[in-house]
Design a protein around this motif. Structure first.
Motif, mmCIF file in Angstrom:
data_model
loop_
_atom_site.group_PDB
_atom_site.id
_atom_site.type_symbol
_atom_site.label_atom_id
_atom_site.label_comp_id
_atom_site.label_asym_id
_atom_site.label_seq_id
_atom_site.Cartn_x
_atom_site.Cartn_y
_atom_site.Cartn_z
ATOM 1 N N SER A 187 4.734 -4.042 -3.179
ATOM 2 C CA SER A 187 4.450 -5.444 -3.444
ATOM 3 C C SER A 187 2.953 -5.695 -3.537
ATOM 4 C CB SER A 187 5.061 -6.299 -2.326
ATOM 5 O OG SER A 187 4.674 -7.624 -2.451
ATOM 6 N N THR A 188 2.200 -5.072 -2.621
ATOM 7 C CA THR A 188 0.750 -5.253 -2.630
ATOM 8 C C THR A 188 0.148 -4.698 -3.907
ATOM 9 O OG1 THR A 188 0.691 -5.118 -0.236
ATOM 10 C CG2 THR A 188 -1.376 -4.735 -1.378
ATOM 11 N N ASN A 189 0.616 -3.510 -4.310
ATOM 12 C CA ASN A 189 0.080 -2.908 -5.526
ATOM 13 C C ASN A 189 0.350 -3.773 -6.730
ATOM 14 O OD1 ASN A 189 -0.936 -0.717 -4.194
ATOM 15 N ND2 ASN A 189 0.848 0.581 -4.523
ATOM 16 N N LYS A 190 1.563 -4.343 -6.777
ATOM 17 C CA LYS A 190 1.907 -5.199 -7.903
ATOM 18 C C LYS A 190 1.026 -6.440 -7.914
ATOM 19 C CE LYS A 190 5.806 -7.445 -10.174
ATOM 20 N NZ LYS A 190 7.231 -7.757 -10.114
ATOM 21 N N LYS A 191 0.810 -7.013 -6.724
ATOM 22 C CA LYS A 191 0.014 -8.225 -6.636
ATOM 23 C C LYS A 191 -1.434 -7.963 -7.078
ATOM 24 C CE LYS A 191 -1.370 -11.877 -3.451
ATOM 25 N NZ LYS A 191 -1.310 -12.381 -2.077
ATOM 26 N N ASN A 192 -1.949 -6.797 -6.708
ATOM 27 C CA ASN A 192 -3.340 -6.483 -6.982
ATOM 28 C C ASN A 192 -3.546 -5.738 -8.292
ATOM 29 O OD1 ASN A 192 -4.101 -7.671 -4.582
ATOM 30 N ND2 ASN A 192 -3.928 -5.779 -3.409
ATOM 31 N N LYS A 193 -2.504 -5.557 -9.059
ATOM 32 C CA LYS A 193 -2.616 -4.837 -10.317
ATOM 33 C C LYS A 193 -3.599 -5.550 -11.248
ATOM 34 C CE LYS A 193 -0.068 -3.334 -14.378
ATOM 35 N NZ LYS A 193 1.222 -3.330 -15.102
ATOM 36 N N ASP A 194 -4.374 -4.759 -11.957
ATOM 37 C CA ASP A 194 -5.321 -5.294 -12.929
ATOM 38 C C ASP A 194 -4.588 -5.483 -14.257
ATOM 39 O OD1 ASP A 194 -7.378 -5.968 -14.569
ATOM 40 O OD2 ASP A 194 -8.570 -4.164 -14.239
ATOM 41 N N TYR A 195 -4.297 -6.742 -14.592
ATOM 42 C CA TYR A 195 -3.555 -7.033 -15.814
ATOM 43 C C TYR A 195 -4.464 -7.224 -17.031
ATOM 44 C CZ TYR A 195 0.568 -7.736 -12.914
ATOM 45 O OH TYR A 195 1.613 -7.545 -12.053
ATOM 46 N N ILE A 196 -5.757 -7.263 -16.806
ATOM 47 C CA ILE A 196 -6.654 -7.576 -17.928
ATOM 48 C C ILE A 196 -6.489 -6.616 -19.107
ATOM 49 C CG2 ILE A 196 -9.084 -7.679 -18.644
ATOM 50 C CD1 ILE A 196 -9.718 -9.048 -16.009
ATOM 51 N N PRO A 197 -6.507 -5.298 -18.905
ATOM 52 C CA PRO A 197 -6.393 -4.412 -20.074
ATOM 53 C C PRO A 197 -5.101 -4.619 -20.865
ATOM 54 C CG PRO A 197 -7.140 -3.189 -18.158
ATOM 55 C CD PRO A 197 -6.726 -4.543 -17.665
ATOM 56 N N GLU A 198 -4.004 -4.843 -20.158
ATOM 57 C CA GLU A 198 -2.710 -5.019 -20.826
ATOM 58 C C GLU A 198 -2.745 -6.185 -21.810
ATOM 59 O OE1 GLU A 198 1.914 -6.111 -19.591
ATOM 60 O OE2 GLU A 198 0.495 -5.416 -18.054
ATOM 61 N N TYR A 199 -3.287 -7.310 -21.399
ATOM 62 C CA TYR A 199 -3.269 -8.496 -22.259
ATOM 63 C C TYR A 199 -4.500 -8.562 -23.168
ATOM 64 C CZ TYR A 199 0.692 -9.565 -19.437
ATOM 65 O OH TYR A 199 1.924 -9.484 -18.826
ATOM 66 N N MET A 200 -5.606 -8.028 -22.696
ATOM 67 C CA MET A 200 -6.804 -7.957 -23.537
ATOM 68 C C MET A 200 -6.526 -7.171 -24.817
ATOM 69 S SD MET A 200 -10.447 -6.214 -22.451
ATOM 70 C CE MET A 200 -9.932 -4.533 -22.838
ATOM 71 N N ASN A 201 -5.747 -6.124 -24.686
ATOM 72 C CA ASN A 201 -5.481 -5.249 -25.834
ATOM 73 C C ASN A 201 -4.481 -5.826 -26.824
ATOM 74 O OD1 ASN A 201 -7.326 -3.231 -25.113
ATOM 75 N ND2 ASN A 201 -5.874 -2.312 -23.681
ATOM 76 N N THR A 202 -3.931 -7.002 -26.513
ATOM 77 C CA THR A 202 -3.105 -7.679 -27.518
ATOM 78 C C THR A 202 -3.972 -8.412 -28.543
ATOM 79 O OG1 THR A 202 -2.900 -9.778 -26.288
ATOM 80 C CG2 THR A 202 -1.294 -8.031 -25.781
ATOM 81 N N ILE A 203 -5.263 -8.527 -28.251
ATOM 82 C CA ILE A 203 -6.212 -9.134 -29.200
ATOM 83 C C ILE A 203 -6.639 -8.030 -30.160
ATOM 84 C CG2 ILE A 203 -8.430 -10.312 -29.469
ATOM 85 C CD1 ILE A 203 -8.075 -11.287 -26.538
ATOM 86 N N THR A 204 -6.089 -8.013 -31.349
ATOM 87 C CA THR A 204 -6.287 -6.893 -32.263
ATOM 88 C C THR A 204 -7.019 -7.316 -33.537
ATOM 89 O OG1 THR A 204 -4.199 -7.248 -33.425
ATOM 90 C CG2 THR A 204 -4.139 -5.850 -31.439
ATOM 91 N N ALA A 205 -7.639 -6.340 -34.160
ATOM 92 C CA ALA A 205 -8.309 -6.568 -35.440
ATOM 93 C C ALA A 205 -7.333 -7.088 -36.479
ATOM 94 C CB ALA A 205 -8.973 -5.273 -35.912
ATOM 95 N N ALA A 206 -6.121 -6.550 -36.485
ATOM 96 C CA ALA A 206 -5.125 -6.944 -37.496
ATOM 97 C C ALA A 206 -4.743 -8.409 -37.364
ATOM 98 C CB ALA A 206 -3.887 -6.057 -37.381
ATOM 99 N N ASN A 207 -4.535 -8.876 -36.138
ATOM 100 C CA ASN A 207 -4.148 -10.281 -35.942
ATOM 101 C C ASN A 207 -5.296 -11.230 -36.260
ATOM 102 O OD1 ASN A 207 -1.524 -9.694 -35.189
ATOM 103 N ND2 ASN A 207 -2.000 -9.580 -33.010
ATOM 104 N N LEU A 208 -6.495 -10.846 -35.891
ATOM 105 C CA LEU A 208 -7.662 -11.671 -36.205
ATOM 106 C C LEU A 208 -7.862 -11.761 -37.716
ATOM 107 C CD1 LEU A 208 -9.922 -10.203 -33.410
ATOM 108 C CD2 LEU A 208 -9.332 -12.617 -33.585
ATOM 109 N N LYS A 209 -7.665 -10.664 -38.396
ATOM 110 C CA LYS A 209 -7.823 -10.638 -39.855
ATOM 111 C C LYS A 209 -6.786 -11.522 -40.531
ATOM 112 C CE LYS A 209 -8.352 -7.363 -43.675
ATOM 113 N NZ LYS A 209 -8.407 -5.908 -44.036
ATOM 114 N N LYS A 210 -5.560 -11.448 -40.052
ATOM 115 C CA LYS A 210 -4.484 -12.278 -40.620
ATOM 116 C C LYS A 210 -4.854 -13.757 -40.528
ATOM 117 C CE LYS A 210 -0.974 -13.350 -38.017
ATOM 118 N NZ LYS A 210 -0.955 -14.841 -37.976
ATOM 119 N N ASP A 211 -5.315 -14.179 -39.361
ATOM 120 C CA ASP A 211 -5.676 -15.586 -39.168
ATOM 121 C C ASP A 211 -6.903 -15.978 -39.991
ATOM 122 O OD1 ASP A 211 -3.627 -16.174 -37.362
ATOM 123 O OD2 ASP A 211 -4.821 -15.566 -35.626
ATOM 124 N N LEU A 212 -7.903 -15.116 -40.019
ATOM 125 C CA LEU A 212 -9.155 -15.484 -40.672
ATOM 126 C C LEU A 212 -9.011 -15.586 -42.187
ATOM 127 C CD1 LEU A 212 -12.033 -16.308 -40.205
ATOM 128 C CD2 LEU A 212 -12.709 -13.912 -40.235
#
Length: 337
Positions: free
Chosen positions: A18-43
């Motif tokens: 439980s402690t490990n889950k609570k303290n898990k670093d989620y930043i890389p998981e969600y940061m990496n959903t910001i992709t060049a392909a998605n930005l290009k599609k929108d722009l």
């Protein structure tokens, strides 16, 4: 083995899990959903000829705004609590300046993710979605200025929303603010700062993203940098948080050249963050510097470096995550000068 010992061991394992889950670093998981392909599609939509250069209050800007709203709705993100809808109207009269052309009524556009633990404290992430329109029949697409920041906001919001859907929503609320009228005098951000939806006292910081899709001449051989302006003007905490996020996650070269108080360009005063800084709100202005296509019809989406745009947007996300989730808001310990 003793049953009591086994039970104690099981409890210990569960507790550690439980402690490990609570303290898990989620930043890389969600940061990496910001992709060049998605930005290009929108722009390629936001900076298309169809948007006619997104001049303040004109039809092309309104079309671009409708696209932004459609993307927020598609990702399950709503307009802010307490607002009547997606728009904060900015009247023409507010944007009047001597010896300048009269502008049409326009709108700021806002989206919102409510915090789970400190919802009354609000982080603002801003970008201007206007540009300079058309001149002599040519479309000034404004892909970098500030189509790049505009689409970065969309993808940063999407990443936060994916985290929220998975049960990892931000502790503080986040307001994604697309402001109008920047090119004519920082009007939209000034209007918000004078007519805030959430109290200025509850606004913990503004991360402003204006031109992050290209590189300037000084970095022609370096595709791994971003200018950081204003991070230390009001808050040592904010400066350190951004530095630490970059050191841990994105490893960009942070260039503080334009943060020099004596720099002749005075960029600190020239984008929307300044209207928040004037109110004592800590700010960061993320910027790639000017280039030959700045305010030219050649600022087109094919010239954007999408991998670099993604990396810079990821830094904004990582810094925003820390600001939204840390125990304390950044301390204001400087006078902003």
């Amino acid at each position: 083995m003793n049953k009591l010992f086994m039970l104690s061991l099981s409890c210990l394992v569960l507790s550690c899990g439980s402690t490990n889950k609570k303290n898990k670093d989620y930043i890389p998981e969600y940061m990496n959903t910001i992709t060049a392909a998605n930005l290009k599609k929108d722009l390629y939509v936001v900076a298309s000829d169809e948007m006619e250069g997104r001049n303040t209050g004109e039809e092309g800007q309104k079309k671009a705004g409708k696209y932004l709203i459609s993307q927020y709705e598609e990702n399950g993100i709503s307009y802010p609590k307490g607002a009547d809808g997606w728009y904060q109207p900015v009247p023409s009269e507010f944007m009047q300046r001597a010896f300048s052309p009269k502008l049409n009524d326009s709108e700021n556009i806002w989206a919102y993710i409510e915090g789970t633990e400190k919802p009354d404290e609000v982080l603002v992430i801003s970008a201007h979605y206007d540009h300079v329109g058309m001149k002599n029949g040519e479309v000034y697409n404004g892909a970098d200025d500030d189509g790049s920041g505009t689409v970065a906001l969309l993808q940063i919001a999407k990443a936060f929303m994916e985290a929220k859907k998975a049960g990892h929503g931000p502790k503080r609320s986040i307001l994604f603010l697309h402001v109008t009228g920047e090119e004519h005098g920082l009007h939209g951000s000034r209007y918000y700062s004078e007519h805030p939806l959430f109290p200025i006292a509850n606004t913990i910081a503004d991360l402003n993203v204006d031109m992050i899709g290209r590189r300037d001449v000084e970095h022609k051989d370096n595709g791994n940098y971003v200018y950081v302006i204003g991070s230390d003007r009001l808050s040592t905490d904010l400066h350190n948080i951004n530095e630490e996020a970059n050191n841990k996650y994105t490893h960009l070269s942070l260039d503080y050249k334009y943060n020099d108080r004596k720099d002749p360009n005075q960029f600190y005063f020239r984008s929307d963050h300044y209207n928040f800084a004037k109110k004592g709100i800590p700010i960061i202005f993320y910027f790639n510097g000017v280039h030959a296509d700045y305010h030219m019809p050649t600022d087109t989406p094919d010239k954007i470096e999408y991998d670099l745009l993604a990396k810079r947007a990821q830094l904004v996300f990582a810094t925003a995550w820390e600001l939204a989730n840390r125990d304390e808001r950044p301390v204001v310990d400087k006078d902003g000068k």
